[in-house]
Structure formats: C-alpha cells, structure tokens
Design a protein around this motif. Structure first.
Motif, PDB file in Angstrom:
ATOM      1  N   ILE A 176      41.154 -25.257 -31.910  1.00  0.00           N
ATOM      2  CA  ILE A 176      41.625 -25.202 -33.280  1.00  0.00           C
ATOM      3  C   ILE A 176      41.380 -26.219 -34.063  1.00  0.00           C
ATOM      4  N   GLU A 177      40.874 -27.552 -33.477  1.00  0.00           N
ATOM      5  CA  GLU A 177      40.963 -28.801 -34.076  1.00  0.00           C
ATOM      6  C   GLU A 177      39.832 -28.964 -35.090  1.00  0.00           C
ATOM      7  N   HIS A 178      38.757 -28.375 -35.145  1.00  0.00           N
ATOM      8  CA  HIS A 178      37.728 -28.685 -36.037  1.00  0.00           C
ATOM      9  C   HIS A 178      37.968 -27.727 -37.436  1.00  0.00           C
ATOM     10  N   LEU A 179      38.539 -26.358 -37.370  1.00  0.00           N
ATOM     11  CA  LEU A 179      39.280 -25.806 -38.345  1.00  0.00           C
ATOM     12  C   LEU A 179      40.361 -26.329 -39.117  1.00  0.00           C
TER      13      LEU A 179
ATOM     14  N   ARG B 200      29.174 -33.920 -35.771  1.00  0.00           N
ATOM     15  CA  ARG B 200      29.556 -32.806 -34.453  1.00  0.00           C
ATOM     16  C   ARG B 200      29.951 -33.116 -33.232  1.00  0.00           C
ATOM     17  N   THR B 201      30.565 -32.295 -32.398  1.00  0.00           N
ATOM     18  CA  THR B 201      30.935 -32.609 -31.184  1.00  0.00           C
ATOM     19  C   THR B 201      29.706 -33.021 -30.174  1.00  0.00           C
ATOM     20  N   PHE B 202      30.259 -33.608 -29.221  1.00  0.00           N
ATOM     21  CA  PHE B 202      28.784 -34.220 -28.192  1.00  0.00           C
ATOM     22  C   PHE B 202      29.256 -34.111 -26.850  1.00  0.00           C
TER      23      PHE B 202
ATOM     24  N   ARG C 299      32.604 -40.854 -35.506  1.00  0.00           N
ATOM     25  CA  ARG C 299      32.831 -39.879 -36.797  1.00  0.00           C
ATOM     26  C   ARG C 299      33.504 -38.695 -36.340  1.00  0.00           C
ATOM     27  N   HIS C 300      32.969 -38.042 -35.204  1.00  0.00           N
ATOM     28  CA  HIS C 300      33.458 -36.710 -34.745  1.00  0.00           C
ATOM     29  C   HIS C 300      34.958 -37.255 -34.299  1.00  0.00           C
ATOM     30  N   LYS C 301      35.037 -38.203 -33.538  1.00  0.00           N
ATOM     31  CA  LYS C 301      36.384 -38.534 -32.979  1.00  0.00           C
ATOM     32  C   LYS C 301      37.444 -38.743 -34.007  1.00  0.00           C
TER      33      LYS C 301
ATOM     34  N   LEU D  51      37.104 -37.045 -36.939  1.00  0.00           N
ATOM     35  CA  LEU D  51      37.292 -35.473 -37.415  1.00  0.00           C
ATOM     36  C   LEU D  51      38.358 -34.834 -36.332  1.00  0.00           C
ATOM     37  N   ASP D  52      38.206 -35.284 -35.047  1.00  0.00           N
ATOM     38  CA  ASP D  52      39.326 -34.496 -34.383  1.00  0.00           C
ATOM     39  C   ASP D  52      40.591 -34.939 -34.671  1.00  0.00           C
ATOM     40  N   ALA D  53      40.682 -36.222 -34.644  1.00  0.00           N
ATOM     41  CA  ALA D  53      41.892 -36.762 -35.254  1.00  0.00           C
ATOM     42  C   ALA D  53      42.492 -36.360 -36.405  1.00  0.00           C
TER      43      ALA D  53
ATOM     44  N   GLY E 160      41.347 -39.230 -27.755  1.00  0.00           N
ATOM     45  CA  GLY E 160      40.891 -37.605 -27.634  1.00  0.00           C
ATOM     46  C   GLY E 160      42.162 -36.743 -27.854  1.00  0.00           C
ATOM     47  N   HIS E 161      41.930 -35.384 -27.714  1.00  0.00           N
ATOM     48  CA  HIS E 161      43.056 -34.520 -27.887  1.00  0.00           C
ATOM     49  C   HIS E 161      44.120 -34.922 -27.385  1.00  0.00           C
ATOM     50  N   THR E 162      44.202 -35.368 -25.860  1.00  0.00           N
ATOM     51  CA  THR E 162      45.362 -35.457 -25.191  1.00  0.00           C
ATOM     52  C   THR E 162      46.256 -36.742 -25.889  1.00  0.00           C
TER      53      THR E 162
END
Ligand SMILES: [Zn+2]
Length: 325
Positions: free
Chosen positions: A95-98, A207-209, A254-256, A258-260, A281-283
């Motif tokens: 769900i994180e990018h949305l 983007r994710t990597f 930058r993606h990190k 975005l996730d945050a 990270g997500h955890t």
C-alpha cells in the motif's frame, strides 16, 4: 521536560502550505496493473468518501468482511512491503506507494475498491498514483484537517538501522542509505522539507529497487513475482540494468524517503515533525509509528489555519485513542 514541551507554543504560520479542510476526490477514477509480489493483474478504483472516513479499502473479490481500514494497528506484515488486514484476515499488500501519493495530494478520505490482494506497482514509484488522483480532481470538505504535532523524540533501532521522529516547526524527511560497499555502491542521502509540492518534485518519481543476485531468494519466498525492469530498478554488479538508467543520481535513498512518507501516512494524519532515518525500511517505519502513537506524551493534535475555527473539545482522549484502535 514533557510538560514543558506540551506547553510550548509552536508557530503554525509556516504551515500555510497544508490544506486546512479535509479533502477527498471529486469523481471516481481507476487504474489496472500488476502486483509486484503477487504478479496478479489488479484493478483499483478510487471513490470519494465522507468527512472523517479515512482511507478504506474494499476487497471486491471477497464476498464478506472485505473492508480494511488503513491504520497502524491494521498493519500485519512489513517484509518487502506494507500489508494491512482486517480481523477476518482480508488483506492488501504494497500500500505504501499509493499511500505516499494520497499523502502528497493531501487526501484525507477515500474509498478504494480493489479486486485482488495487492495494490498495483505501476512504474514502481508514486507519480502515476498522483496523476490518477489529480485526474479525479480534489474536493475540499467541511471538516477541519487535523495534524499531529511531534512533541518529543521517539527512536527505534535495529542493528545499524534507525528511524526517528523529533519535534520541528514543519514536516521534513532526512534519510541516509549505506550499502556498505555492496557491489561498489556509494552511500546516499536526501532531505526534503514541508510541502507536498516538494515531495512531488523531488521524491515522487523515485522507483523501488533490488539486486539481481537476490532475485531467486525473493522468488523462493513467493515475493517479487511481478517484478520487471518496467517497475523495479535492478542492480547487477553495481550497474543499473534498466536501459533508461536512473531518474535521480540518488534514486535509491529518494525511494526510501518515498516509502517513509507513505508508511507515516498510515497514521492517518499529516505530521509536524522531522523524520530521520538510516537504512530504514517498512519494518522500522511501522515500529516507529507504533512506538510514537503508543506514547501519548509524544504527540498531540493541532489545528491548521485560523485557530478560532478550531474547537479543542473535539479532540478528546477518546478520539485520540480511536486513531490507534
Ligand atoms: Zn517502495
């Protein structure tokens, strides 16, 4: 110390970039794409929702108990994506990018129909979700928007990784990423402040990597089955395999960020405070959100805009509890 912070007067003048009323979308929009982990083709449709609804998913492929509200307490898995579920076990992964796009558009209320277990990955960033939401036009609602002010530092750690929320006069993100020399990759850092506009310009397209050499292990775990160069930056021997290369020289960190941004919006309100993290990270983001909300001395609700419009009695303890219930 805590009482001093609680009594401290913070300026809200510099928060004028935040919308003061809640928002939803004007008309429904939808998109279809592959799930990066499930490899299923999935359609999501975004609908307007009433004041104070929050973000609610409806698994339309399930016949009952199919509503899943986005909340920190509904997060059930954070391995390689953020996954939420309701008490019956109906779940939505990735769900994180949305959520980052919803945060960037300052949307408070949405009903999201989805016909599978995972949000489509699209191009691996948030930019297409932002465009989708904007194509629905944004609609201001009657209820005031509530922000959460960070009152004291909360930190979570795991080996060399950490994530922190600390008091500040605006929202900001400050991330570093260290590959520890893996495949010769350099450490990266990024910081951005305040507005959703800066997120859109500086972060949203990242983007994710992943590493090519990790692919078999990830597939064996039943994940990454929908990953491709169309939705993931793949690194092999220190080189980016995607023919178009990187969108930013420090796209990974930058993606990190975005996730945050997306993971923090699972809290349900914009934050006024500084998020700092190293190798997050997500955890770690979820642990931070949980530790932050559970410490009632670490935050408080605040009004946006003209405080004469704000009625503090609205924000009783019972209301505060409800966001983490
Ligand atoms: Zn991500």
């Amino acid at each position: 110390m805590v009482s001093q912070l609680k009594n401290r007067t913070f300026s809200t003048n510099n928060l004028s970039h935040f919308m003061t009323k809640q928002k939803t979308i004007f008309h429904p929009v939808s998109c279809r794409g592959i799930g990066v982990h499930s490899a299923k083709n999935i359609t999501i449709s975004l609908f307007p929702a009433e004041n104070d609804t929050g973000i609610v998913f409806e698994r339309v492929d399930l016949s009952q108990d199919n509503l899943i509200k986005v909340s920190v307490d509904n997060v059930v898995d954070t391995f390689m994506s953020t996954k939420i579920a309701n008490r019956s076990g109906a779940s939505i992964a990735t769900i994180e990018h949305l959520m980052a796009a919803i945060a960037a558009c300052e949307i408070d209320n949405l009903h999201i129909e989805i016909d599978g277990p995972e949000v489509p990955i699209l191009d691996g960033s948030s930019i297409d979700f932002i465009k989708l939401i904007e194509s629905a036009r944004l609609k201001e609602q009657k209820a005031p928007r509530r922000v959460i002010r960070v009152l004291k530092q909360i930190t979570v750690q795991e080996n060399d990784k950490f994530a922190t929320l600390e008091p500040a006069d605006d929202f900001s993100i400050d991330c570093t990423l260290d590959f520890h020399g893996r495949q010769g990759l350099m450490a990266e850092k990024v910081a951005f402040e305040g507005s959703s506009q800066s997120f859109r310009e500086e972060i949203a397209k990242a983007r994710t990597f992943g590493f090519y050499e990790d692919a078999q292990k990830i597939f064996a775990a039943g994940l990454g089955l929908g990953a491709s160069l169309d939705n993931t930056i793949v690194i092999d021997n220190g080189q980016v395999m995607n023919p178009e290369g990187l969108r930013y020289s420090n796209e990974f960190v930058r993606h990190k960020a975005l996730d945050a941004f997306g993971d923090l919006y699972v809290i349900g309100h914009p934050l006024i405070g500084c998020y700092k993290a190293h190798n997050s990270g997500h955890t770690l983001n979820h642990k931070l959100a949980k530790a932050f909300l559970s410490d009632k001395t670490a935050w408080r609700f605040e009004p946006l805009g003209d405080s004469t419009e704000w009625h503090p009695t609205v924000y009783s303890r019972s209301h505060i509890h409800s966001i983490s219930a």
